[in-house]
Write a protein that holds these residues in place. Structure first.
Motif, PDB file in Angstrom:
ATOM      1  N   PRO A  82     106.741   4.415 -14.915  1.00 56.68           N
ATOM      2  CA  PRO A  82     106.317   3.136 -15.487  1.00 56.68           C
ATOM      3  C   PRO A  82     104.825   2.865 -15.336  1.00 56.68           C
ATOM      4  O   PRO A  82     104.233   2.192 -16.170  1.00 56.68           O
ATOM      5  CB  PRO A  82     107.139   2.097 -14.722  1.00 56.68           C
ATOM      6  N   ASP A  83     104.188   3.407 -14.304  1.00 60.69           N
ATOM      7  CA  ASP A  83     102.761   3.124 -14.107  1.00 60.69           C
ATOM      8  C   ASP A  83     101.879   3.943 -15.047  1.00 60.69           C
ATOM      9  O   ASP A  83     100.662   3.771 -15.063  1.00 60.69           O
ATOM     10  CB  ASP A  83     102.362   3.358 -12.650  1.00 60.69           C
ATOM     11  N   GLN A  84     102.471   4.846 -15.846  1.00 62.85           N
ATOM     12  CA  GLN A  84     101.686   5.632 -16.787  1.00 62.85           C
ATOM     13  C   GLN A  84     101.411   4.880 -18.084  1.00 62.85           C
ATOM     14  O   GLN A  84     100.614   5.330 -18.890  1.00 62.85           O
ATOM     15  CB  GLN A  84     102.413   6.933 -17.117  1.00 62.85           C
ATOM     16  N   PHE A  85     102.050   3.777 -18.278  1.00 61.84           N
ATOM     17  CA  PHE A  85     101.877   3.024 -19.512  1.00 61.84           C
ATOM     18  C   PHE A  85     100.822   1.945 -19.315  1.00 61.84           C
ATOM     19  O   PHE A  85     100.671   1.406 -18.224  1.00 61.84           O
ATOM     20  CB  PHE A  85     103.208   2.387 -19.949  1.00 61.84           C
ATOM     21  N   GLY A  86     100.111   1.637 -20.365  1.00 61.27           N
ATOM     22  CA  GLY A  86      99.086   0.602 -20.319  1.00 61.27           C
ATOM     23  C   GLY A  86      99.236  -0.319 -21.504  1.00 61.27           C
ATOM     24  O   GLY A  86     100.166  -0.232 -22.290  1.00 61.27           O
ATOM     25  N   SER A  87      98.295  -1.206 -21.630  1.00 63.98           N
ATOM     26  CA  SER A  87      98.303  -2.128 -22.763  1.00 63.98           C
ATOM     27  C   SER A  87      97.314  -1.637 -23.817  1.00 63.98           C
ATOM     28  O   SER A  87      96.456  -0.793 -23.551  1.00 63.98           O
ATOM     29  CB  SER A  87      97.960  -3.552 -22.311  1.00 63.98           C
ATOM     30  N   ILE A  88      97.415  -2.200 -24.973  1.00 65.87           N
ATOM     31  CA  ILE A  88      96.596  -1.746 -26.106  1.00 65.87           C
ATOM     32  C   ILE A  88      95.113  -2.045 -25.890  1.00 65.87           C
ATOM     33  O   ILE A  88      94.251  -1.331 -26.386  1.00 65.87           O
ATOM     34  CB  ILE A  88      97.111  -2.365 -27.430  1.00 65.87           C
ATOM     35  N   ASP A  89      94.786  -3.064 -25.124  1.00 61.18           N
ATOM     36  CA  ASP A  89      93.372  -3.391 -24.902  1.00 61.18           C
ATOM     37  C   ASP A  89      92.704  -2.408 -23.949  1.00 61.18           C
ATOM     38  O   ASP A  89      91.481  -2.421 -23.801  1.00 61.18           O
ATOM     39  CB  ASP A  89      93.212  -4.825 -24.406  1.00 61.18           C
ATOM     40  N   GLN A  90      93.445  -1.520 -23.326  1.00 60.21           N
ATOM     41  CA  GLN A  90      92.871  -0.505 -22.454  1.00 60.21           C
ATOM     42  C   GLN A  90      92.497   0.770 -23.205  1.00 60.21           C
ATOM     43  O   GLN A  90      91.868   1.654 -22.645  1.00 60.21           O
ATOM     44  CB  GLN A  90      93.861  -0.149 -21.341  1.00 60.21           C
ATOM     45  N   VAL A  91      92.842   0.850 -24.471  1.00 60.89           N
ATOM     46  CA  VAL A  91      92.524   2.029 -25.270  1.00 60.89           C
ATOM     47  C   VAL A  91      91.062   1.959 -25.682  1.00 60.89           C
ATOM     48  O   VAL A  91      90.592   0.950 -26.212  1.00 60.89           O
ATOM     49  CB  VAL A  91      93.433   2.113 -26.513  1.00 60.89           C
ATOM     50  N   ALA A  92      90.333   3.047 -25.426  1.00 60.80           N
ATOM     51  CA  ALA A  92      88.909   3.098 -25.778  1.00 60.80           C
ATOM     52  C   ALA A  92      88.768   3.683 -27.185  1.00 60.80           C
ATOM     53  O   ALA A  92      89.018   4.867 -27.407  1.00 60.80           O
ATOM     54  CB  ALA A  92      88.155   3.946 -24.769  1.00 60.80           C
ATOM     55  N   TYR A  93      88.383   2.853 -28.117  1.00 61.45           N
ATOM     56  CA  TYR A  93      88.170   3.303 -29.484  1.00 61.45           C
ATOM     57  C   TYR A  93      86.704   3.683 -29.659  1.00 61.45           C
ATOM     58  O   TYR A  93      85.822   3.057 -29.064  1.00 61.45           O
ATOM     59  CB  TYR A  93      88.533   2.199 -30.476  1.00 61.45           C
ATOM     60  N   PRO A  94      86.396   4.688 -30.466  1.00 65.09           N
ATOM     61  CA  PRO A  94      84.987   5.050 -30.675  1.00 65.09           C
ATOM     62  C   PRO A  94      84.261   3.950 -31.443  1.00 65.09           C
ATOM     63  O   PRO A  94      84.825   3.298 -32.312  1.00 65.09           O
ATOM     64  CB  PRO A  94      85.064   6.341 -31.495  1.00 65.09           C
ATOM     65  N   GLN A  95      83.009   3.759 -31.081  1.00 63.49           N
ATOM     66  CA  GLN A  95      82.191   2.746 -31.752  1.00 63.49           C
ATOM     67  C   GLN A  95      81.726   3.284 -33.105  1.00 63.49           C
ATOM     68  O   GLN A  95      81.415   4.468 -33.233  1.00 63.49           O
ATOM     69  CB  GLN A  95      80.970   2.394 -30.882  1.00 63.49           C
ATOM     70  N   PRO A  96      81.661   2.431 -34.115  1.00 60.96           N
ATOM     71  CA  PRO A  96      81.168   2.892 -35.420  1.00 60.96           C
ATOM     72  C   PRO A  96      79.680   3.230 -35.333  1.00 60.96           C
ATOM     73  O   PRO A  96      78.943   2.653 -34.530  1.00 60.96           O
ATOM     74  CB  PRO A  96      81.422   1.698 -36.347  1.00 60.96           C
ATOM     75  N   LEU A  97      79.278   4.190 -36.148  1.00 60.31           N
ATOM     76  CA  LEU A  97      77.872   4.587 -36.165  1.00 60.31           C
ATOM     77  C   LEU A  97      77.014   3.461 -36.729  1.00 60.31           C
ATOM     78  O   LEU A  97      77.325   2.873 -37.758  1.00 60.31           O
ATOM     79  CB  LEU A  97      77.696   5.845 -37.016  1.00 60.31           C
ATOM     80  N   ALA A  98      75.911   3.181 -36.040  1.00 61.30           N
ATOM     81  CA  ALA A  98      74.991   2.135 -36.495  1.00 61.30           C
ATOM     82  C   ALA A  98      74.002   2.752 -37.478  1.00 61.30           C
ATOM     83  O   ALA A  98      73.449   3.828 -37.240  1.00 61.30           O
ATOM     84  CB  ALA A  98      74.256   1.530 -35.310  1.00 61.30           C
ATOM     85  N   LEU A  99      73.785   2.096 -38.584  1.00 55.89           N
ATOM     86  CA  LEU A  99      72.835   2.564 -39.588  1.00 55.89           C
ATOM     87  C   LEU A  99      71.425   2.127 -39.201  1.00 55.89           C
ATOM     88  O   LEU A  99      71.203   0.994 -38.779  1.00 55.89           O
ATOM     89  CB  LEU A  99      73.201   2.005 -40.959  1.00 55.89           C
ATOM     90  N   ASP A 100      70.479   3.052 -39.370  1.00 52.60           N
ATOM     91  CA  ASP A 100      69.083   2.734 -39.082  1.00 52.60           C
ATOM     92  C   ASP A 100      68.463   2.140 -40.342  1.00 52.60           C
ATOM     93  O   ASP A 100      68.196   2.844 -41.307  1.00 52.60           O
ATOM     94  CB  ASP A 100      68.345   4.003 -38.650  1.00 52.60           C
ATOM     95  N   LEU A 101      68.255   0.840 -40.336  1.00 57.87           N
ATOM     96  CA  LEU A 101      67.722   0.144 -41.501  1.00 57.87           C
ATOM     97  C   LEU A 101      66.253  -0.233 -41.325  1.00 57.87           C
ATOM     98  O   LEU A 101      65.722  -1.047 -42.072  1.00 57.87           O
ATOM     99  CB  LEU A 101      68.552  -1.116 -41.777  1.00 57.87           C
ATOM    100  N   THR A 102      65.548   0.365 -40.361  1.00 58.74           N
ATOM    101  CA  THR A 102      64.152   0.006 -40.113  1.00 58.74           C
ATOM    102  C   THR A 102      63.194   0.781 -40.997  1.00 58.74           C
ATOM    103  O   THR A 102      62.077   0.336 -41.234  1.00 58.74           O
ATOM    104  CB  THR A 102      63.799   0.256 -38.639  1.00 58.74           C
ATOM    105  N   LYS A 103      63.552   1.946 -41.479  1.00 56.90           N
ATOM    106  CA  LYS A 103      62.670   2.754 -42.319  1.00 56.90           C
ATOM    107  C   LYS A 103      62.884   2.387 -43.783  1.00 56.90           C
ATOM    108  O   LYS A 103      63.997   2.446 -44.286  1.00 56.90           O
ATOM    109  CB  LYS A 103      62.958   4.234 -42.111  1.00 56.90           C
ATOM    110  N   PRO A 104      61.827   2.033 -44.504  1.00 62.14           N
ATOM    111  CA  PRO A 104      61.987   1.690 -45.918  1.00 62.14           C
ATOM    112  C   PRO A 104      62.204   2.951 -46.759  1.00 62.14           C
ATOM    113  O   PRO A 104      61.763   4.043 -46.410  1.00 62.14           O
ATOM    114  CB  PRO A 104      60.668   1.016 -46.283  1.00 62.14           C
TER     115      PRO A 104
END
Length: 115
Positions: A82-104
């Motif tokens: 039973p201690d092997q189970f967790g809640s959904i908020d403990q799952v680490a999802y990858p962060q989306p890639l941030a777009l570099d919008l500083t260069k014209p």
């Protein structure tokens, strides 16, 4: 002139009779096809119910625990606790890639050829 009208009326009655006869048999054939499809759907639902029951039977926790213990040497599976189970908020999802919008970026049609 009257005989021509009677002849045309008779031809129209014969033609509509033939059309009704043809549509009647086509409708009966389609109804038979619908019955076959319903029978196939019923059989598929029965098979699906059987497969779901087999899946539930094969995935019983006590059976899986016994299999994990039996095949520990080959698979290295640990028994579930039973201690092997967790809640959904403990799952680490990858962060989306941030777009570099500083260069014209220059967008131009200079030098493009017109077709």
């Amino acid at each position: 002139m009257r005989s021509v009208l009677f002849l045309l009326a008779a031809m129209a009655v014969i033609t509509s009779g033939y059309w009704a006869y043809y549509e009647n048999y086509r409708t009966k054939a389609e109804l038979d096809n619908v019955d076959d499809l319903r029978r196939d759907i019923g059989a598929a639902r029965e098979r699906l119910a059987i497969l779901r029951a087999e899946w539930a039977y094969l995935n019983r926790p006590d059976r899986l625990r016994d299999l994990a213990e039996l095949n520990f040497d080959r698979l290295g599976l640990l028994p579930l606790r039973p201690d092997q189970f967790g809640s959904i908020d403990q799952v680490a999802y990858p962060q989306p890639l941030a777009l570099d919008l500083t260069k014209p970026v220059d967008v131009t049609s200079a030098g493009a050829t017109n077709p």
